[in-house]
Design a protein around this motif. Structure first.
Motif, PDB file in Angstrom:
ATOM      1  N   ALA A  69      11.770  -5.853 -28.254  1.00  0.00           N
ATOM      2  CA  ALA A  69      12.625  -6.859 -28.866  1.00  0.00           C
ATOM      3  C   ALA A  69      14.114  -6.599 -28.667  1.00  0.00           C
ATOM      4  O   ALA A  69      14.921  -7.491 -28.904  1.00  0.00           O
ATOM      5  CB  ALA A  69      12.332  -6.933 -30.375  1.00  0.00           C
ATOM      6  N   VAL A  70      14.462  -5.376 -28.256  1.00  0.00           N
ATOM      7  CA  VAL A  70      15.874  -5.003 -28.190  1.00  0.00           C
ATOM      8  C   VAL A  70      16.208  -4.498 -26.789  1.00  0.00           C
ATOM      9  O   VAL A  70      15.695  -3.458 -26.369  1.00  0.00           O
ATOM     10  CB  VAL A  70      16.197  -3.892 -29.223  1.00  0.00           C
ATOM     11  N   PRO A  71      17.075  -5.194 -26.069  1.00  0.00           N
ATOM     12  CA  PRO A  71      17.499  -4.674 -24.767  1.00  0.00           C
ATOM     13  C   PRO A  71      18.348  -3.423 -24.986  1.00  0.00           C
ATOM     14  O   PRO A  71      19.042  -3.300 -26.000  1.00  0.00           O
ATOM     15  CB  PRO A  71      18.331  -5.820 -24.182  1.00  0.00           C
ATOM     16  N   PRO A  72      18.305  -2.478 -24.073  1.00  0.00           N
ATOM     17  CA  PRO A  72      19.082  -1.258 -24.274  1.00  0.00           C
ATOM     18  C   PRO A  72      20.581  -1.530 -24.283  1.00  0.00           C
ATOM     19  O   PRO A  72      21.074  -2.358 -23.505  1.00  0.00           O
ATOM     20  CB  PRO A  72      18.679  -0.385 -23.087  1.00  0.00           C
ATOM     21  N   LEU A  73      21.284  -0.872 -25.188  1.00  0.00           N
ATOM     22  CA  LEU A  73      22.745  -0.972 -25.201  1.00  0.00           C
ATOM     23  C   LEU A  73      23.307  -0.452 -23.883  1.00  0.00           C
ATOM     24  O   LEU A  73      24.288  -0.970 -23.355  1.00  0.00           O
ATOM     25  CB  LEU A  73      23.305  -0.161 -26.374  1.00  0.00           C
ATOM     26  N   LEU A  98      22.808  -1.847 -41.550  1.00  0.00           N
ATOM     27  CA  LEU A  98      21.678  -0.941 -41.360  1.00  0.00           C
ATOM     28  C   LEU A  98      21.111  -0.505 -42.709  1.00  0.00           C
ATOM     29  O   LEU A  98      19.889  -0.386 -42.862  1.00  0.00           O
ATOM     30  CB  LEU A  98      22.114   0.266 -40.537  1.00  0.00           C
ATOM     31  N   ASP A  99      21.977  -0.288 -43.691  1.00  0.00           N
ATOM     32  CA  ASP A  99      21.501   0.026 -45.041  1.00  0.00           C
ATOM     33  C   ASP A  99      20.680  -1.130 -45.613  1.00  0.00           C
ATOM     34  O   ASP A  99      19.677  -0.922 -46.296  1.00  0.00           O
ATOM     35  CB  ASP A  99      22.685   0.312 -45.971  1.00  0.00           C
ATOM     36  N   ARG A 100      21.114  -2.340 -45.333  1.00  0.00           N
ATOM     37  CA  ARG A 100      20.413  -3.517 -45.865  1.00  0.00           C
ATOM     38  C   ARG A 100      18.981  -3.591 -45.340  1.00  0.00           C
ATOM     39  O   ARG A 100      18.066  -4.024 -46.054  1.00  0.00           O
ATOM     40  CB  ARG A 100      21.178  -4.792 -45.493  1.00  0.00           C
ATOM     41  N   LEU A 101      18.772  -3.149 -44.104  1.00  0.00           N
ATOM     42  CA  LEU A 101      17.420  -3.170 -43.547  1.00  0.00           C
ATOM     43  C   LEU A 101      16.488  -2.211 -44.286  1.00  0.00           C
ATOM     44  O   LEU A 101      15.272  -2.320 -44.164  1.00  0.00           O
ATOM     45  CB  LEU A 101      17.468  -2.801 -42.059  1.00  0.00           C
ATOM     46  N   ARG A 115      17.844 -12.134 -39.726  1.00  0.00           N
ATOM     47  CA  ARG A 115      19.276 -12.403 -39.624  1.00  0.00           C
ATOM     48  C   ARG A 115      20.069 -11.096 -39.588  1.00  0.00           C
ATOM     49  O   ARG A 115      21.027 -10.941 -38.819  1.00  0.00           O
ATOM     50  CB  ARG A 115      19.737 -13.265 -40.790  1.00  0.00           C
ATOM     51  N   THR A 116      19.664 -10.150 -40.429  1.00  0.00           N
ATOM     52  CA  THR A 116      20.364  -8.865 -40.485  1.00  0.00           C
ATOM     53  C   THR A 116      20.201  -8.111 -39.179  1.00  0.00           C
ATOM     54  O   THR A 116      21.159  -7.527 -38.646  1.00  0.00           O
ATOM     55  CB  THR A 116      19.833  -8.023 -41.655  1.00  0.00           C
ATOM     56  N   GLU A 117      18.982  -8.112 -38.634  1.00  0.00           N
ATOM     57  CA  GLU A 117      18.751  -7.435 -37.352  1.00  0.00           C
ATOM     58  C   GLU A 117      19.603  -8.052 -36.249  1.00  0.00           C
ATOM     59  O   GLU A 117      20.170  -7.337 -35.413  1.00  0.00           O
ATOM     60  CB  GLU A 117      17.268  -7.498 -36.998  1.00  0.00           C
ATOM     61  N   LEU A 128      22.436  -6.074 -33.933  1.00  0.00           N
ATOM     62  CA  LEU A 128      22.441  -6.066 -32.472  1.00  0.00           C
ATOM     63  C   LEU A 128      23.744  -6.635 -31.919  1.00  0.00           C
ATOM     64  O   LEU A 128      24.245  -6.188 -30.885  1.00  0.00           O
ATOM     65  CB  LEU A 128      21.250  -6.862 -31.944  1.00  0.00           C
ATOM     66  N   ASP A 129      24.322  -7.601 -32.639  1.00  0.00           N
ATOM     67  CA  ASP A 129      25.567  -8.202 -32.196  1.00  0.00           C
ATOM     68  C   ASP A 129      26.736  -7.226 -32.326  1.00  0.00           C
ATOM     69  O   ASP A 129      27.688  -7.279 -31.545  1.00  0.00           O
ATOM     70  CB  ASP A 129      25.846  -9.466 -33.003  1.00  0.00           C
TER      71      ASP A 129
END
Length: 279
Positions: free
Chosen positions: A119-123, A140-143, A155-157, A161-162
């Protein structure tokens, strides 16, 4: 609270502690996974651990991408010939499958986030410093918070990523591997207050100062003095993050004055020791 099992995460069972000069060290042996070798059910999963004694993670790798940062204190990760410093504001992105080891002193509040490669392309395709801004840390704490429903989590994820982006500076130390430089590396990393000069090392090793300087440039891209200053500053960051006074830290890493230490610290990190400790 939403929890996911994170393969080979920081909370894996430690091996028996082994004694060192400073007491017992938790030495943790973790599996090696190739990128995507294990399918994970999450996009981002976070974990936290309060390190109550010096802890070493032997070389391992994850099937997921990993972001390391600390809520409190400084720690290190070694990847290949580089040692990276991890702090509350300077995180480290490790691509899935990349072998790495780690060290965290007692008192560190260690944080990690695993990112599913489905789900996440590498940075980036290599280890990369990440600026862990207050907003990124809050997200990240919210997750990891209770009662976060699926839409809110998505939405948080997406916001996490943004916000992920390479930092302007990398807090890294290249470790030379030539037999010629091995005694210097061992002395400085074992005792950052070691003040042996380049001329003294040349006499001790039976070579010219020019030979040592060329070897350092060839293997690290920096000369002897710059490399030693970086090694000292890297050690100093952990002491500052632990709350020690600047004058004391300066002495412990080989500087005769806080002003000389401050100048070296700013050259390497871009900030003063006081500002770093405050952040």
């Amino acid at each position: 609270m939403v929890r996911h099992e994170i393969p080979a995460g920081p909370a894996a069972r430690p091996r028996a502690a082994r004694p060192t000069r400073g007491g017992a060290v938790d030495s943790r042996r973790l599996p090696r996974y190739a990128a995507g070798e294990i399918a994970v059910p999450f996009v981002i999963a976070t974990a936290a651990e309060a390190i109550d004694r010096d802890t070493f993670w032997e070389e391992h790798s994850h099937p997921t991408h990993e972001l390391l940062w600390n809520e409190r204190g400084a720690s290190w990760a070694r990847i290949g010939g580089r040692v990276w410093t991890v702090t509350p504001t300077a995180g480290l992105w490790i691509p899935a499958g990349a072998p790495h080891s780690g060290w965290a002193p007692a008192g560190t509040l260690h944080r990690a986030a695993q990112f599913g490669i489905h789900a996440v392309p590498p940075l980036a395709d290599r280890p990369t410093a990440v600026a862990t801004t207050p907003l990124l840390r809050l997200l990240l704490d919210r997750l990891d918070s209770e009662g976060l429903d699926a839409p809110a989590r998505s939405r948080t994820e997406a916001m996490v990523l943004d916000l992920l982006a390479p930092a302007e500076r990398e807090l890294t130390l290249r470790i030379p591997e030539s037999p010629l430089l091995a005694p210097i590396v061992a002395a400085v990393r074992g005792n950052p207050a070691d003040t042996t000069t380049l001329a003294a090392w040349a006499a001790r090793l039976g070579v010219s100062t020019r030979t040592i300087t060329r070897a350092f440039h060839a293997e690290t891209g920096a000369g002897f003095s710059r490399w030693v200053a970086t090694a000292r500053v890297q050690h100093a960051m952990a002491l500052l993050a632990g709350g020690e006074e600047i004058d004391e830290v300066a002495a412990r890493v080989g500087y005769h004055s806080a002003s000389a230490f401050g100048a070296a610290f700013r050259r390497i990190t871009g900030v003063s020791p006081g500002r770093f400790r405050a952040r």
